[in-house]
Design an enzyme around this catalytic site. Structure first.
Site, PDB file in Angstrom:
ATOM      1  N   PHE A 160       1.142  58.012  26.850  1.00  0.00           N
ATOM      2  CA  PHE A 160       2.116  57.510  27.818  1.00  0.00           C
ATOM      3  C   PHE A 160       3.472  57.368  27.131  1.00  0.00           C
ATOM      4  O   PHE A 160       3.607  57.648  25.941  1.00  0.00           O
ATOM      5  CB  PHE A 160       1.645  56.162  28.398  1.00  0.00           C
ATOM      6  N   HIS A 164       1.410  53.173  15.502  1.00  0.00           N
ATOM      7  CA  HIS A 164       2.011  51.854  15.313  1.00  0.00           C
ATOM      8  C   HIS A 164       1.079  50.765  15.866  1.00  0.00           C
ATOM      9  O   HIS A 164       0.762  49.812  15.195  1.00  0.00           O
ATOM     10  CB  HIS A 164       3.355  51.838  16.046  1.00  0.00           C
ATOM     11  N   ARG A 165       0.605  50.958  17.139  1.00  0.00           N
ATOM     12  CA  ARG A 165      -0.230  49.926  17.759  1.00  0.00           C
ATOM     13  C   ARG A 165      -1.582  49.860  17.064  1.00  0.00           C
ATOM     14  O   ARG A 165      -2.090  48.785  16.776  1.00  0.00           O
ATOM     15  CB  ARG A 165      -0.393  50.209  19.261  1.00  0.00           C
ATOM     16  N   ASP A 221       4.647  44.298  21.528  1.00  0.00           N
ATOM     17  CA  ASP A 221       5.882  44.905  22.007  1.00  0.00           C
ATOM     18  C   ASP A 221       6.213  46.057  21.064  1.00  0.00           C
ATOM     19  O   ASP A 221       6.008  45.951  19.848  1.00  0.00           O
ATOM     20  CB  ASP A 221       7.028  43.898  22.054  1.00  0.00           C
ATOM     21  N   TYR A 237       6.837  57.687  25.425  1.00  0.00           N
ATOM     22  CA  TYR A 237       7.519  58.751  24.683  1.00  0.00           C
ATOM     23  C   TYR A 237       6.542  59.657  23.925  1.00  0.00           C
ATOM     24  O   TYR A 237       6.967  60.480  23.117  1.00  0.00           O
ATOM     25  CB  TYR A 237       8.512  58.129  23.695  1.00  0.00           C
ATOM     26  N   ASP A 238       5.239  59.497  24.155  1.00  0.00           N
ATOM     27  CA  ASP A 238       4.239  60.278  23.397  1.00  0.00           C
ATOM     28  C   ASP A 238       4.498  61.790  23.410  1.00  0.00           C
ATOM     29  O   ASP A 238       4.296  62.449  22.382  1.00  0.00           O
ATOM     30  CB  ASP A 238       2.817  59.999  23.926  1.00  0.00           C
ATOM     31  N   THR A 248      -0.726  41.958  28.872  1.00  0.00           N
ATOM     32  CA  THR A 248       0.030  43.145  29.280  1.00  0.00           C
ATOM     33  C   THR A 248      -0.352  43.531  30.704  1.00  0.00           C
ATOM     34  O   THR A 248      -1.483  43.296  31.135  1.00  0.00           O
ATOM     35  CB  THR A 248      -0.248  44.347  28.346  1.00  0.00           C
TER      36      THR A 248
HETATM   37  P1  IMP Z   1       6.700  47.663  25.604  1.00  0.00           P
HETATM   38  O1  IMP Z   1       7.924  46.857  25.830  1.00  0.00           O
HETATM   39  O2  IMP Z   1       5.948  47.291  24.391  1.00  0.00           O
HETATM   40  O3  IMP Z   1       5.821  47.729  26.820  1.00  0.00           O
HETATM   41  O4  IMP Z   1       7.106  49.161  25.326  1.00  0.00           O
HETATM   42  C1  IMP Z   1       8.353  49.643  25.663  1.00  0.00           C
HETATM   43  C2  IMP Z   1       8.286  51.092  26.001  1.00  0.00           C
HETATM   44  O5  IMP Z   1       8.002  51.816  24.817  1.00  0.00           O
HETATM   45  C3  IMP Z   1       7.212  51.511  26.990  1.00  0.00           C
HETATM   46  O6  IMP Z   1       7.641  51.450  28.303  1.00  0.00           O
HETATM   47  C4  IMP Z   1       6.971  52.937  26.601  1.00  0.00           C
HETATM   48  O7  IMP Z   1       7.924  53.756  27.213  1.00  0.00           O
HETATM   49  C5  IMP Z   1       7.227  52.916  25.112  1.00  0.00           C
HETATM   50  N1  IMP Z   1       5.986  52.850  24.365  1.00  0.00           N
HETATM   51  C6  IMP Z   1       5.278  51.746  24.006  1.00  0.00           C
HETATM   52  N2  IMP Z   1       4.190  52.096  23.315  1.00  0.00           N
HETATM   53  C7  IMP Z   1       4.202  53.446  23.258  1.00  0.00           C
HETATM   54  C8  IMP Z   1       3.311  54.400  22.681  1.00  0.00           C
HETATM   55  O8  IMP Z   1       2.269  54.099  22.088  1.00  0.00           O
HETATM   56  N3  IMP Z   1       3.684  55.687  22.816  1.00  0.00           N
HETATM   57  C9  IMP Z   1       4.819  56.087  23.460  1.00  0.00           C
HETATM   58  N4  IMP Z   1       5.651  55.244  24.024  1.00  0.00           N
HETATM   59  C10 IMP Z   1       5.354  53.925  23.924  1.00  0.00           C
END
Ligand code: IMP
Length: 192
Positions: free
Chosen positions: A149, A177-178, A69, A151-152, A8
C-alpha cells in the site's frame, strides 16, 4: 499469550502486523474493542504522532495498546514527504495522488535515495515504550507492483531488484521499517 490493541484504522497495516507477529501476540483491532473513531494525528514528528495515537487509544480503552507512524523521507526533497506522507498531495488525497506528486517532483532528479522510518509507541502495563525501524532504498522512475500500500510501488529497498509492491508480503515484512520496529517490540515483550 499477550493480547494488545493496534491503534490504527489502516487495514493494510493491521494485516501486516498480524503477519509479522504470527503466533507471538494476539493483535486486536479498534473494531474488536468497540472503538469506532478517527485517531488524532497532529504532531510535527512521526515519534510524536505514534505517541499521540497510542495515548489516545489507551485513554479511551485502558487496554494495552500500540500505534505506529511512518514517514517516507526523500533525500533530494530535503526529507519530504516525511511526517506529511499520508496527506502529501493535500487533504482527502489517496495513495495514487501521493505517488503522482512524488513522481512529478522527482522527474529528472538523479539522486533518488530515500528511506522509510517507522516509530512505534507501545503502552504496556501502564508504561510507555518507543521502538524504531528504518529501511534505506531509492525512489524508482515509475510505479511497479500491486501488493502492499501507500508508496510501496515506487520504493525499492537497497540490494533488492523489486519494489515493496512487487514483493510477496513475507519479503516486505522481513525487510521493512515496520517489520524492524515490530521485531524490536516483540523481542522486548518476550523478555518481560
Ligand atoms: P501513517 O501516518 O503511519 O499512517 O503513514 C503515513 C503514510 O505513509 C500512509 O498513508 C502511506 O501512504 C505511507 N506508508 C506508511 N507505511 C507504509 C508502507 O509500509 N509502505 C508504503 N507506504 C507507507
Amino acid at each position: 499469550m499477550i493480547s494488545i490493541v493496534f491503534a490504527t484504522n489502516n487495514q493494510h497495516k493491521l494485516r501486516e502486523l498480524r503477519e509479522i507477529a504470527g503466533n507471538a501476540l494476539i493483535i486486536k483491532s479498534l473494531k474488536d474493542v468497540g472503538l469506532d473513531t478517527d485517531i488524532p494525528e497532529t504532531q510535527e514528528t512521526i515519534e510524536g504522532n505514534a505517541r499521540q495515537k497510542a495515548r489516545f487509544v489507551y485513554e479511551k480503552t485502558g487496554l494495552d495498546c500500540f500505534a505506529d507512524d511512518t514517514g517516507l523521507e526523500i533525500a533530494a526533497l530535503y526529507g519530504r514527504p516525511g511526517v506529511y506522507s499520508a496527506r502529501y498531495a493535500g487533504e482527502g488525497c489517496n495513495f495514487d495522488d501521493n505517488i503522482k506528486k512524488v513522481m512529478e517532483e522527482m522527474q529528472g532528479v538523479e539522486d533518488r535515495r530515500a528511506c522509510f522510518r517507522c516509530s512505534i509507541c507501545m503502552i504496556y502495563r501502564q508504561n510507555e515504550y518507543m521502538f524504531e525501524g528504518r529501511i534505506d532504498g531509492e525512489i524508482t522512475q515509475g510505479p511497479s507492483g500491486s501488493d502492499g500500500f501507500g508508496y510501496d510501488p515506487v520504493f525499492r529497498p537497497d540490494k533488492q531488484s523489486q519494489t515493496f509492491a512487487e514483493m510477496p508480503p513475507y519479503l516486505k515484512n522481513g525487510l521493512s521499517h515496520r517489520g524492524r520496529a515490530v521485531q524490536k517490540m516483540l523481542q522486548y515483550l518476550a523478555r518481560l
